[in-house]
Design a protein around this motif. Structure first.
Motif, PDB file in Angstrom:
ATOM      1  N   GLU A 241       0.641  -5.717  -0.585  1.00 26.68           N
ATOM      2  CA  GLU A 241       0.910  -4.589   0.135  1.00 26.68           C
ATOM      3  C   GLU A 241       0.450  -3.202  -0.660  1.00 26.68           C
ATOM      4  OE1 GLU A 241       5.253  -2.421   1.336  1.00 26.68           O
ATOM      5  OE2 GLU A 241       5.188  -4.193   0.489  1.00 26.68           O
ATOM      6  N   HIS A 242       0.672  -3.588  -1.929  1.00 25.78           N
ATOM      7  CA  HIS A 242      -0.098  -2.231  -2.684  1.00 25.78           C
ATOM      8  C   HIS A 242      -1.058  -1.957  -3.449  1.00 25.78           C
ATOM      9  CE1 HIS A 242       4.146  -0.654  -1.871  1.00 25.78           C
ATOM     10  NE2 HIS A 242       4.701  -1.793  -2.385  1.00 25.78           N
ATOM     11  N   GLY A 243      -1.786  -3.460  -3.431  1.00 26.75           N
ATOM     12  CA  GLY A 243      -3.029  -3.517  -4.350  1.00 26.75           C
ATOM     13  C   GLY A 243      -2.780  -3.473  -5.601  1.00 26.75           C
ATOM     14  N   TYR A 244      -3.967  -3.348  -6.409  1.00 24.81           N
ATOM     15  CA  TYR A 244      -4.169  -3.211  -7.855  1.00 24.81           C
ATOM     16  C   TYR A 244      -4.057  -1.621  -8.458  1.00 24.81           C
ATOM     17  CZ  TYR A 244      -5.390  -7.993  -6.975  1.00 24.81           C
ATOM     18  OH  TYR A 244      -5.385  -9.354  -6.349  1.00 24.81           O
ATOM     19  N   ALA A 245      -3.770  -0.750  -7.621  1.00 23.63           N
ATOM     20  CA  ALA A 245      -4.091   0.549  -8.357  1.00 23.63           C
ATOM     21  C   ALA A 245      -3.287   0.765  -9.376  1.00 23.63           C
ATOM     22  CB  ALA A 245      -3.774   1.571  -7.215  1.00 23.63           C
ATOM     23  N   GLU A 246      -1.826   0.254  -9.604  1.00 24.63           N
ATOM     24  CA  GLU A 246      -1.138   0.833 -10.507  1.00 24.63           C
ATOM     25  C   GLU A 246      -1.304  -0.203 -11.791  1.00 24.63           C
ATOM     26  OE1 GLU A 246       2.960  -1.199 -10.798  1.00 24.63           O
ATOM     27  OE2 GLU A 246       2.596  -1.858  -8.505  1.00 24.63           O
ATOM     28  N   TYR A 247      -2.251  -0.976 -11.847  1.00 23.81           N
ATOM     29  CA  TYR A 247      -2.487  -1.728 -13.119  1.00 23.81           C
ATOM     30  C   TYR A 247      -3.858  -1.173 -13.913  1.00 23.81           C
ATOM     31  CZ  TYR A 247       0.994  -4.795 -10.934  1.00 23.81           C
ATOM     32  OH  TYR A 247       2.009  -5.508 -10.541  1.00 23.81           O
TER      33      TYR A 247
END
Length: 250
Positions: A241-247
């Motif tokens: 749903e959110h992908g890897y952007a926060e990591y």
């Protein structure tokens, strides 16, 4: 029961500009019967983990330990790691001109078992594995990976997995290049090998689509050469749903 234990693994690759650190202290424990999904963006170190465990000479271990059932994997040669029970399915399997699939498989089985399989029994094992993967019997006489489609290469690797019966299998982007039908067949082969042999699996992937067929017990998110989050199957749903952007930048 077998256990692959990775502690504080640090790995670098040598380039013209000097060594570049890729893995920065990876901890991971995989036991028989468990499926661990390793997910993360491109360049996060997922494939480096796989090849380092397998003993690829391109990668230099600069710190940490890797043990299989207490034995030091990093002290073993590549063939010794395979004999100990480690299996690597590569993202881009290499061609082996002049060596047929049938000869390759029987030679590998002989090396692992310490003696050549009885021919009649072995032919039956190979036929059963090929039938389960919807493979043409003529496939066994082709040269290893030479002119194979992406789907054929992956089916061949899963056939190896079923026939060679390792303790721990590392599958590097097994879903890469597969259409929907091939993905289902390959995934069923992985699930079958796990059930029959109590196999421990490390499944490296970018996407969640294969996880609809091979349900993980644990999900580990890789970013910048380390594990930055861990959880159960619900973590894969979050990534979908959110992908890897926060990591990125962790």
């Amino acid at each position: 029961m077998s256990t692959l234990e990775i502690r504080g693994l640090e790995v670098a690759v040598v380039t013209e500009k000097g060594p570049i650190e890729i893995l920065r202290g990876v901890d991971l424990t995989v036991r028989s019967g468990e499926t661990h999904a390793i997910m993360g963006p491109n360049g996060s170190g997922k494939s480096t983990l796989a090849y380092s465990i397998a003993g690829h000479p391109k990668y230099t271990i600069t710190g940490g330990t890797v043990t299989l059932d207490g034995a030091n994997v990093l002290d073993m040669k590549v063939d010794e790691r395979a004999k100990a029970g480690l299996f690597l399915a590569m993202q881009y399997p290499v061609e082996v001109p002049g060596v047929s699939v049938s000869n390759f498989l029987r030679t590998a089985a002989t090396a692992l078992r310490g003696e050549a399989p009885k021919l009649r029994t072995w032919v039956g094992e190979v036929k059963a594995a090929m039938n389960a993967l919807n493979m043409d019997p003529a496939f066994s006489e082709r040269n290893v990976n030479e002119g194979f489609s992406g789907g054929e290469k992956k089916r061949h690797e899963i056939m190896q997995l079923e026939l060679l019966k390792p303790k721990i299998a590392i599958l590097d982007e097994t879903d890469s290049g597969l259409d929907v039908d091939a993905l289902r067949i390959v995934s069923e082969g992985v699930n079958r090998a796990k059930e029959v042999n109590n196999l421990g699996i490390v499944l490296i992937t970018h996407y969640t689509r294969i996880l609809r067929y091979i349900r993980p017990d644990f999900v580990h998110v890789f970013a910048n050469g380390r594990v930055v989050e861990e959880g159960g199957p619900e973590l894969a749903d979050k990534l979908e749903e959110h992908g890897y952007a926060e990591y990125v930048g962790s």
